[in-house]
Design an enzyme around this catalytic site. Structure first.
Site, PDB file in Angstrom:
ATOM      1  N   LEU A  12     -12.223  19.731  54.553  1.00 15.54           N
ATOM      2  CA  LEU A  12     -11.763  19.502  53.192  1.00 15.54           C
ATOM      3  C   LEU A  12     -10.253  19.391  53.280  1.00 15.54           C
ATOM      4  CD1 LEU A  12     -12.431  19.332  50.147  1.00 15.54           C
ATOM      5  CD2 LEU A  12     -11.998  21.799  50.043  1.00 15.54           C
ATOM      6  N   ASP A  13      -9.718  18.210  52.953  1.00 14.04           N
ATOM      7  CA  ASP A  13      -8.280  17.964  53.068  1.00 14.04           C
ATOM      8  C   ASP A  13      -7.583  18.288  51.754  1.00 14.04           C
ATOM      9  OD1 ASP A  13      -8.636  17.138  55.653  1.00 14.04           O
ATOM     10  OD2 ASP A  13      -8.530  14.995  55.211  1.00 14.04           O
ATOM     11  N   GLY A  40     -14.854  10.467  60.995  1.00 14.03           N
ATOM     12  CA  GLY A  40     -15.969   9.626  60.584  1.00 14.03           C
ATOM     13  C   GLY A  40     -16.194   9.602  59.093  1.00 14.03           C
ATOM     14  N   LYS A 184     -10.314   3.045  70.347  1.00 15.78           N
ATOM     15  CA  LYS A 184      -8.957   3.106  69.803  1.00 15.78           C
ATOM     16  C   LYS A 184      -8.246   4.321  70.388  1.00 15.78           C
ATOM     17  CE  LYS A 184      -7.470   4.990  65.975  1.00 15.78           C
ATOM     18  NZ  LYS A 184      -6.201   5.649  66.416  1.00 15.78           N
ATOM     19  N   ASP A 256      -7.856   6.426  60.840  1.00 20.01           N
ATOM     20  CA  ASP A 256      -9.215   6.167  60.357  1.00 20.01           C
ATOM     21  C   ASP A 256      -9.262   4.892  59.526  1.00 20.01           C
ATOM     22  OD1 ASP A 256      -9.990   8.630  61.517  1.00 20.01           O
ATOM     23  OD2 ASP A 256      -9.310   9.698  59.730  1.00 20.01           O
ATOM     24  N   GLY A 291      -2.972  10.629  49.820  1.00 18.22           N
ATOM     25  CA  GLY A 291      -4.381  10.791  50.166  1.00 18.22           C
ATOM     26  C   GLY A 291      -4.666  10.400  51.605  1.00 18.22           C
TER      27      GLY A 291
END
Length: 309
Positions: A12-13, A40, A184, A256, A291
């Site tokens: 949870l960011d 992911g 990557k 990401d 974000g």
């Protein structure tokens, strides 16, 4: 076409600001947002936003795990949560407004038991029939064997699923001998694979091309921060893409977003070179907004138009 993502260390960011960081005293903060995160999961949210068919698979426990699952449901992101006993982590991105400095505090993932990581393997196998791309993104938590991603990648490649990897540390090397389609890396990870040159573009691309020839991946990308990204391909291309300068707001989720835009582009039938440019545009758009995800497509398109190749 379905993309399945696996996030073994979801989070949870939390995002916040403070006027000044205070040493040896309370630093009063203002929360500016909270979002489900982890490699992911970020990719799945982006791809869903872009209109791709996607499923996010992740182990999660405790009230934080409940919250992540609820938030993904609120966004209508198809997901499968593998229940685990330990609570899922929270990470913090804190901006000091007086200086513009940003601090991204990342905590280790919760330890998984053997039964729990086996359940994650089973979830991936269950999803395999509808999967065209499998994205293995993020670190491995304690308790999970180092060859975990490699085993999944080899099995998926054997079923003609294109495997995309974005991880680091000890799981990286066994993974790159298992039929990966797109890998990557960053500069630190390229050095981990043996690069010791002068970090010039030609030097890096030559080394990367050798890795591709040895079977490391069909597409090998090394991101370069503000300098963009390099890519060597199995067809012999050596590419460099540079983004326009943008104001940096948050680095969270930029890598990401890069993976998301590359996979999205490849799913849409764009060339590998175009996919690289779209990946750079997606990362640039993400770091220039708050974000941890891709902003409105119009912003990505505007940056893509200014990419230098």
């Amino acid at each position: 076409m379905t993309v399945t993502t696996l996030t073994m260390t979801p989070s949870l960011d939390l995002f916040g600001t403070t006027d000044h960081l205070v040493e040896d005293a309370k630093t009063r903060c203002r929360e500016t947002g909270r979002e489900p995160g982890g490699g992911g999961i970020n990719v799945a949210r982006n791809l869903h936003f872009l209109g791709n068919g996607v499923q996010a698979i992740f182990p999660a426990g405790g009230s934080t795990g409940d919250m992540i699952e609820t938030m993904l449901g609120d966004e209508s992101v198809p997901c499968r949560r593998v229940p685990v006993s330990h609570p899922t982590r929270q990470n913090l991105a804190l901006t000091e407004t007086a200086t513009g400095r940003m601090f991204h505090l990342v905590f280790p993932g919760a330890e998984l038991s053997e039964a729990e990581w086996h359940a994650c393997e089973s979830a991936i196998r269950d999803a395999g029939g509808n999967t065209r791309y499998l994205v293995l993104s993020g670190s491995l938590p304690p308790g999970v064997p180092e060859n975990f991603y490699a085993r999944l990648a080899e099995e998926a490649a054997g079923r003609s699923i294109r495997v995309v990897v974005d991880t680091s540390g000890r799981p990286l090397e066994p993974l790159l001998d298992s039929g990966v389609y797109l890998a990557k890396l960053n500069r630190k990870e390229l050095a981990q694979l043996g690069y010791s040159g002068d970090w010039g573009t030609d030097s890096q691309l030559s080394f990367m091309a050798g890795l591709v020839e040895s079977g490391v991946a069909q597409l090998l990308v090394v991101t370069q921060g503000a300098q963009g990204a390099l890519m060597a391909t199995a067809s012999g291309e050596r590419l460099r893409v540079t983004p326009p300068a943008v104001e940096i707001v948050s680095h969270v989720g930029a890598g990401d977003s890069f993976v998301s835009m590359m996979v999205h582009s490849l799913c849409r039938g764009r060339s590998e070179a175009e996919a690289l440019a779209w990946g750079v545009a997606g990362a640039a758009a993400t770091i220039s907004t708050p974000g941890n995800r891709i902003p409105e497509e119009a912003q990505v398109h505007a940056l893509f138009a200014r990419i230098r190749r």
